[in-house]
Design an enzyme around this catalytic site. Structure first.
Site, short mmCIF file in Angstrom:
data_model
loop_
_atom_site.label_atom_id
_atom_site.label_comp_id
_atom_site.label_asym_id
_atom_site.label_seq_id
_atom_site.Cartn_x
_atom_site.Cartn_y
_atom_site.Cartn_z
N LYS A 95 0.89 -1.17 0.00
CA LYS A 95 0.00 0.00 0.00
C LYS A 95 0.92 1.21 0.00
O LYS A 95 1.57 1.51 1.01
CB LYS A 95 -0.92 0.00 1.22
CG LYS A 95 -1.73 1.29 1.33
CD LYS A 95 -2.63 1.32 2.56
CE LYS A 95 -3.08 2.75 2.82
NZ LYS A 95 -3.97 2.85 3.98
N ASN A 205 -9.76 1.81 9.17
CA ASN A 205 -9.04 1.44 10.39
C ASN A 205 -9.64 2.13 11.61
O ASN A 205 -10.27 1.51 12.46
CB ASN A 205 -7.55 1.80 10.22
CG ASN A 205 -6.66 1.29 11.35
OD1 ASN A 205 -5.49 1.04 11.14
ND2 ASN A 205 -7.17 1.10 12.56
#
Lengths: 257, 65
Positions: A95, A205
Protein backbone atom coordinates in the site's frame (compact mmCIF):
# COMPACT_ATOMS: atom_id res chain seq x y z
CA UNK A 1 -13.18 -9.76 -6.61
CA UNK A 2 -9.48 -10.13 -7.11
CA UNK A 3 -6.41 -8.01 -6.46
CA UNK A 4 -3.45 -8.90 -8.66
CA UNK A 5 -4.92 -12.32 -9.33
CA UNK A 6 -5.73 -13.11 -5.69
CA UNK A 7 -9.41 -13.95 -5.27
CA UNK A 8 -11.09 -12.56 -2.18
CA UNK A 9 -14.63 -12.97 -0.89
CA UNK A 10 -14.62 -10.14 1.67
CA UNK A 11 -14.80 -6.60 0.34
CA UNK A 12 -13.72 -5.06 3.64
CA UNK A 13 -10.03 -4.46 4.28
CA UNK A 14 -9.14 -3.56 7.83
CA UNK A 15 -6.26 -1.69 9.43
CA UNK A 16 -4.56 -3.07 12.52
CA UNK A 17 -3.57 0.16 14.32
CA UNK A 18 -5.00 2.01 17.33
CA UNK A 19 -6.79 -0.91 19.02
CA UNK A 20 -6.80 -0.96 22.81
CA UNK A 21 -5.30 -4.43 22.97
CA UNK A 22 -4.09 -7.24 20.72
CA UNK A 23 -7.07 -9.33 21.85
CA UNK A 24 -9.55 -6.67 20.71
CA UNK A 25 -7.70 -6.35 17.42
CA UNK A 26 -7.94 -10.10 16.85
CA UNK A 27 -11.65 -10.17 17.69
CA UNK A 28 -12.37 -7.17 15.48
CA UNK A 29 -10.62 -8.77 12.51
CA UNK A 30 -12.65 -11.94 13.01
CA UNK A 31 -15.91 -9.99 13.34
CA UNK A 32 -15.16 -7.97 10.19
CA UNK A 33 -14.61 -11.06 8.07
CA UNK A 34 -11.66 -9.21 6.50
CA UNK A 35 -9.25 -11.40 4.56
CA UNK A 36 -6.71 -8.60 4.09
CA UNK A 37 -5.33 -6.42 6.88
CA UNK A 38 -2.90 -3.55 6.60
CA UNK A 39 0.33 -3.56 8.57
CA UNK A 40 3.36 -1.34 8.85
CA UNK A 41 6.92 -1.35 10.06
CA UNK A 42 8.69 0.74 12.64
CA UNK A 43 12.02 0.97 14.38
CA UNK A 44 12.59 -1.62 17.07
CA UNK A 45 15.44 -1.73 19.57
CA UNK A 46 17.35 -4.89 20.43
CA UNK A 47 15.47 -5.36 23.69
CA UNK A 48 11.95 -4.89 22.35
CA UNK A 49 9.65 -7.70 21.35
CA UNK A 50 6.47 -5.80 20.37
CA UNK A 51 6.96 -6.27 16.66
CA UNK A 52 7.63 -9.97 16.99
CA UNK A 53 4.51 -10.59 19.09
CA UNK A 54 2.36 -8.51 16.74
CA UNK A 55 3.58 -10.58 13.82
CA UNK A 56 2.76 -13.81 15.65
CA UNK A 57 -0.76 -12.53 16.28
CA UNK A 58 -1.37 -11.64 12.62
CA UNK A 59 0.01 -14.95 11.40
CA UNK A 60 -2.24 -16.84 13.78
CA UNK A 61 -5.29 -15.14 12.28
CA UNK A 62 -4.44 -16.50 8.84
CA UNK A 63 -5.17 -13.26 6.98
CA UNK A 64 -3.23 -11.82 4.07
CA UNK A 65 -1.23 -8.70 4.90
CA UNK A 66 -0.96 -5.48 2.92
CA UNK A 67 2.06 -3.54 4.26
CA UNK A 68 1.98 0.23 3.96
CA UNK A 69 4.54 2.98 3.59
CA UNK A 70 2.73 5.23 6.07
CA UNK A 71 4.59 8.32 7.14
CA UNK A 72 6.80 8.49 4.05
CA UNK A 73 7.06 11.97 2.56
CA UNK A 74 9.51 11.29 -0.26
CA UNK A 75 9.85 8.83 -3.12
CA UNK A 76 13.17 7.55 -1.76
CA UNK A 77 11.73 6.90 1.70
CA UNK A 78 8.67 5.15 0.29
CA UNK A 79 10.69 2.96 -2.08
CA UNK A 80 13.17 1.93 0.61
CA UNK A 81 10.32 1.24 3.05
CA UNK A 82 8.58 -0.89 0.41
CA UNK A 83 11.71 -2.98 -0.03
CA UNK A 84 11.98 -3.49 3.74
CA UNK A 85 8.29 -4.43 3.88
CA UNK A 86 8.59 -6.93 1.03
CA UNK A 87 11.31 -8.78 2.88
CA UNK A 88 9.74 -8.48 6.32
CA UNK A 89 6.24 -9.61 5.32
CA UNK A 90 7.21 -11.82 2.40
CA UNK A 91 4.73 -10.23 0.00
CA UNK A 92 4.98 -8.21 -3.18
CA UNK A 93 1.85 -6.25 -2.21
CA UNK A 94 2.45 -2.72 -1.01
CA UNK A 95 0.00 0.00 0.00
CA UNK A 96 1.94 2.94 -1.34
CA UNK A 97 1.61 6.18 0.58
CA UNK A 98 3.66 9.23 -0.30
CA UNK A 99 2.32 12.00 1.90
CA UNK A 100 2.36 15.54 0.60
CA UNK A 101 0.72 17.53 3.37
CA UNK A 102 1.09 16.99 7.10
CA UNK A 103 -2.30 18.45 8.08
CA UNK A 104 -4.53 16.57 5.67
CA UNK A 105 -2.19 13.64 4.95
CA UNK A 106 -3.10 14.28 1.33
CA UNK A 107 -1.07 12.15 -1.07
CA UNK A 108 1.79 13.78 -2.97
CA UNK A 109 0.45 12.50 -6.27
CA UNK A 110 3.58 13.45 -8.21
CA UNK A 111 5.81 11.45 -5.90
CA UNK A 112 3.19 8.70 -5.77
CA UNK A 113 3.26 8.15 -9.54
CA UNK A 114 7.07 8.17 -9.57
CA UNK A 115 7.32 5.69 -6.68
CA UNK A 116 4.60 3.49 -8.20
CA UNK A 117 6.57 3.27 -11.46
CA UNK A 118 9.83 2.39 -9.69
CA UNK A 119 8.19 -0.26 -7.54
CA UNK A 120 6.06 -1.79 -10.32
CA UNK A 121 9.16 -2.17 -12.48
CA UNK A 122 10.83 -3.89 -9.55
CA UNK A 123 8.11 -6.53 -9.24
CA UNK A 124 5.91 -4.97 -6.59
CA UNK A 125 2.12 -5.10 -6.82
CA UNK A 126 1.21 -1.57 -5.86
CA UNK A 127 -1.97 -0.40 -4.11
CA UNK A 128 -1.61 3.39 -4.35
CA UNK A 129 -3.30 5.58 -1.76
CA UNK A 130 -4.37 8.42 -4.03
CA UNK A 131 -6.96 11.14 -4.52
CA UNK A 132 -10.00 10.85 -6.78
CA UNK A 133 -8.16 12.77 -9.54
CA UNK A 134 -8.80 11.06 -12.88
CA UNK A 135 -5.57 12.09 -14.55
CA UNK A 136 -3.46 10.97 -11.63
CA UNK A 137 -5.33 7.66 -11.71
CA UNK A 138 -4.53 7.31 -15.40
CA UNK A 139 -0.84 7.92 -14.67
CA UNK A 140 -0.88 5.34 -11.89
CA UNK A 141 -2.36 2.74 -14.23
CA UNK A 142 0.27 3.63 -16.84
CA UNK A 143 2.89 3.18 -14.12
CA UNK A 144 1.70 -0.39 -13.57
CA UNK A 145 -0.92 -0.17 -10.82
CA UNK A 146 -3.76 -2.68 -11.21
CA UNK A 147 -5.66 -1.48 -8.14
CA UNK A 148 -6.47 2.13 -7.22
CA UNK A 149 -7.28 3.33 -3.72
CA UNK A 150 -8.73 6.86 -3.71
CA UNK A 151 -9.41 8.50 -0.41
CA UNK A 152 -12.94 9.12 0.82
CA UNK A 153 -11.69 11.91 3.09
CA UNK A 154 -8.46 12.60 5.02
CA UNK A 155 -7.14 9.68 7.06
CA UNK A 156 -8.84 9.38 10.44
CA UNK A 157 -11.24 12.26 9.74
CA UNK A 158 -14.46 10.16 9.74
CA UNK A 159 -15.98 12.54 7.19
CA UNK A 160 -17.12 9.89 4.74
CA UNK A 161 -17.15 10.50 0.98
CA UNK A 162 -16.06 14.12 0.45
CA UNK A 163 -16.36 14.05 -3.34
CA UNK A 164 -19.04 11.64 -4.49
CA UNK A 165 -18.98 13.07 -8.00
CA UNK A 166 -15.23 12.51 -8.28
CA UNK A 167 -15.50 8.96 -6.99
CA UNK A 168 -18.36 8.20 -9.42
CA UNK A 169 -16.32 9.59 -12.31
CA UNK A 170 -13.40 7.40 -11.35
CA UNK A 171 -15.64 4.33 -11.27
CA UNK A 172 -17.07 5.16 -14.68
CA UNK A 173 -13.62 5.82 -16.13
CA UNK A 174 -12.06 2.60 -14.84
CA UNK A 175 -14.75 -0.10 -15.11
CA UNK A 176 -12.20 -2.91 -15.03
CA UNK A 177 -9.71 -1.74 -12.40
CA UNK A 178 -10.49 -2.75 -8.80
CA UNK A 179 -11.25 0.45 -6.89
CA UNK A 180 -11.05 0.66 -3.10
CA UNK A 181 -12.15 3.66 -1.05
CA UNK A 182 -9.33 4.02 1.43
CA UNK A 183 -9.45 6.38 4.38
CA UNK A 184 -11.85 8.87 5.89
CA UNK A 185 -14.80 6.58 6.55
CA UNK A 186 -16.45 7.13 9.92
CA UNK A 187 -19.63 5.08 10.09
CA UNK A 188 -20.99 2.03 8.27
CA UNK A 189 -23.31 4.14 6.10
CA UNK A 190 -20.21 5.74 4.56
CA UNK A 191 -18.97 2.29 3.58
CA UNK A 192 -22.38 1.35 2.19
CA UNK A 193 -22.42 4.56 0.14
CA UNK A 194 -19.02 3.73 -1.37
CA UNK A 195 -20.19 0.24 -2.27
CA UNK A 196 -23.43 1.58 -3.77
CA UNK A 197 -21.27 3.64 -6.16
CA UNK A 198 -19.87 0.38 -7.46
CA UNK A 199 -16.58 0.44 -5.59
CA UNK A 200 -15.07 -2.98 -5.23
CA UNK A 201 -14.07 -2.67 -1.58
CA UNK A 202 -13.35 -0.29 1.28
CA UNK A 203 -10.35 -0.03 3.56
CA UNK A 204 -10.71 1.47 7.01
CA UNK A 205 -9.04 1.44 10.39
CA UNK A 206 -9.80 4.20 12.88
CA UNK A 207 -13.60 3.97 12.53
CA UNK A 208 -13.44 0.45 13.94
CA UNK A 209 -10.40 0.70 16.21
CA UNK A 210 -11.57 3.80 18.07
CA UNK A 211 -15.26 2.93 18.28
CA UNK A 212 -16.60 2.36 21.79
CA UNK A 213 -17.04 -1.31 20.89
CA UNK A 214 -14.61 -2.09 18.06
CA UNK A 215 -15.75 -5.69 17.65
CA UNK A 216 -19.41 -4.70 17.20
CA UNK A 217 -18.39 -1.88 14.84
CA UNK A 218 -16.32 -4.29 12.76
CA UNK A 219 -19.42 -6.44 12.35
CA UNK A 220 -21.51 -3.36 11.50
CA UNK A 221 -19.07 -2.36 8.75
CA UNK A 222 -19.10 -5.90 7.35
CA UNK A 223 -22.90 -5.79 7.12
CA UNK A 224 -22.84 -2.34 5.53
CA UNK A 225 -20.31 -3.40 2.90
CA UNK A 226 -22.43 -6.42 2.05
CA UNK A 227 -25.60 -4.30 1.92
CA UNK A 228 -23.98 -1.68 -0.28
CA UNK A 229 -22.59 -4.25 -2.69
CA UNK A 230 -25.92 -6.07 -2.92
CA UNK A 231 -27.68 -2.75 -3.55
CA UNK A 232 -25.23 -1.83 -6.31
CA UNK A 233 -25.83 -5.13 -8.07
CA UNK A 234 -29.58 -4.61 -7.66
CA UNK A 235 -29.31 -1.39 -9.74
CA UNK A 236 -30.59 1.42 -7.51
CA UNK A 237 -33.06 4.06 -8.70
CA UNK A 238 -31.69 7.33 -10.03
CA UNK A 239 -32.71 10.31 -7.86
CA UNK A 240 -35.34 12.63 -9.38
CA UNK A 241 -36.55 16.11 -8.48
CA UNK A 242 -40.33 15.56 -8.31
CA UNK A 243 -42.47 12.97 -6.57
CA UNK A 244 -43.55 9.82 -8.38
CA UNK A 245 -46.51 8.13 -6.68
CA UNK A 246 -45.68 4.63 -5.61
CA UNK A 247 -49.33 3.62 -5.26
CA UNK A 248 -51.06 3.19 -8.64
CA UNK A 249 -53.75 5.82 -9.25
CA UNK A 250 -55.65 3.83 -11.89
CA UNK A 251 -58.89 2.48 -10.44
CA UNK A 252 -58.85 4.84 -7.51
CA UNK A 253 -62.38 5.33 -6.14
CA UNK A 254 -63.98 8.65 -7.16
CA UNK A 255 -64.94 10.03 -3.79
CA UNK A 256 -64.49 13.77 -4.30
CA UNK A 257 -67.29 16.30 -4.81
CA UNK B 1 33.97 2.09 15.99
CA UNK B 2 30.79 4.03 16.53
CA UNK B 3 27.59 3.43 14.53
CA UNK B 4 24.17 5.00 14.85
CA UNK B 5 21.39 2.42 15.05
CA UNK B 6 17.92 3.99 14.85
CA UNK B 7 19.66 7.25 15.80
CA UNK B 8 21.25 5.84 18.98
CA UNK B 9 25.04 5.72 19.15
CA UNK B 10 26.61 2.29 19.73
CA UNK B 11 30.26 1.30 19.95
CA UNK B 12 30.77 -1.99 18.13
CA UNK B 13 33.70 -4.07 16.94
CA UNK B 14 34.62 -3.39 13.30
CA UNK B 15 32.85 -5.91 11.10
CA UNK B 16 29.66 -6.55 9.19
CA UNK B 17 26.05 -5.49 9.61
CA UNK B 18 25.17 -9.05 10.64
CA UNK B 19 27.83 -8.97 13.35
CA UNK B 20 26.64 -5.67 14.75
CA UNK B 21 23.01 -6.83 14.79
CA UNK B 22 23.97 -9.99 16.65
CA UNK B 23 25.99 -8.01 19.19
CA UNK B 24 23.12 -5.58 19.78
CA UNK B 25 20.48 -8.23 20.50
CA UNK B 26 18.77 -8.67 17.13
CA UNK B 27 19.89 -12.25 16.52
CA UNK B 28 17.12 -14.42 15.06
CA UNK B 29 14.63 -11.57 14.99
CA UNK B 30 12.14 -10.72 12.25
CA UNK B 31 13.59 -7.41 11.12
CA UNK B 32 14.49 -5.50 7.98
CA UNK B 33 17.53 -3.28 7.65
CA UNK B 34 18.97 -0.31 5.81
CA UNK B 35 22.39 1.30 5.98
CA UNK B 36 22.76 5.00 5.21
CA UNK B 37 19.27 5.02 3.70
CA UNK B 38 19.81 2.02 1.41
CA UNK B 39 17.93 -1.24 1.93
CA UNK B 40 20.16 -4.18 2.85
CA UNK B 41 18.46 -7.55 2.29
CA UNK B 42 18.92 -10.23 4.95
CA UNK B 43 21.25 -12.43 2.83
CA UNK B 44 23.51 -9.41 2.27
CA UNK B 45 23.96 -8.55 5.97
CA UNK B 46 26.92 -10.90 6.56
CA UNK B 47 28.77 -9.40 3.59
CA UNK B 48 27.91 -5.76 4.26
CA UNK B 49 30.80 -4.08 6.08
CA UNK B 50 30.06 -1.22 8.44
CA UNK B 51 32.19 1.88 8.73
CA UNK B 52 32.60 4.36 11.54
CA UNK B 53 29.65 6.76 11.53
CA UNK B 54 27.30 4.53 9.51
CA UNK B 55 23.61 5.02 10.10
CA UNK B 56 21.75 1.74 10.46
CA UNK B 57 17.97 1.45 10.45
CA UNK B 58 16.31 -1.63 11.95
CA UNK B 59 12.54 -2.06 11.63
CA UNK B 60 10.10 -4.73 12.71
CA UNK B 61 6.43 -5.51 12.00
CA UNK B 62 4.03 -3.02 13.48
CA UNK B 63 0.33 -2.20 13.45
CA UNK B 64 -0.71 -0.04 10.51
CA UNK B 65 -3.69 1.44 8.74
Amino acid sequence: MSFYGVELSSRLLLGTARYLSPAILAEAIKASGAEVVTVSLRRESGGERAGQSFWSLVRALGVRVLPNTAGCHSVKEAVTTAHMARELFDTTWIKLEVIGDADTLQPDVFGLVEAARILSEDGFEVFPYTTEDLVVADRLVEAGCRVLMPWGAPIGSARGLNNVYGLKSLRAHFPDIPLVVDAGLGVPSHAAAAMELGYDAVLLNTAVAEAGDPVAMARAFALAVEAGRTAYLAQPLEPRDMAAPSTPTIGKAALGD
Amino acid sequence: MRIFLNDDAHDVEPGTLAGALEALGYGGRKIATAVNGRFVAAPARPVTPLSDGDRVEVVAPMQGG
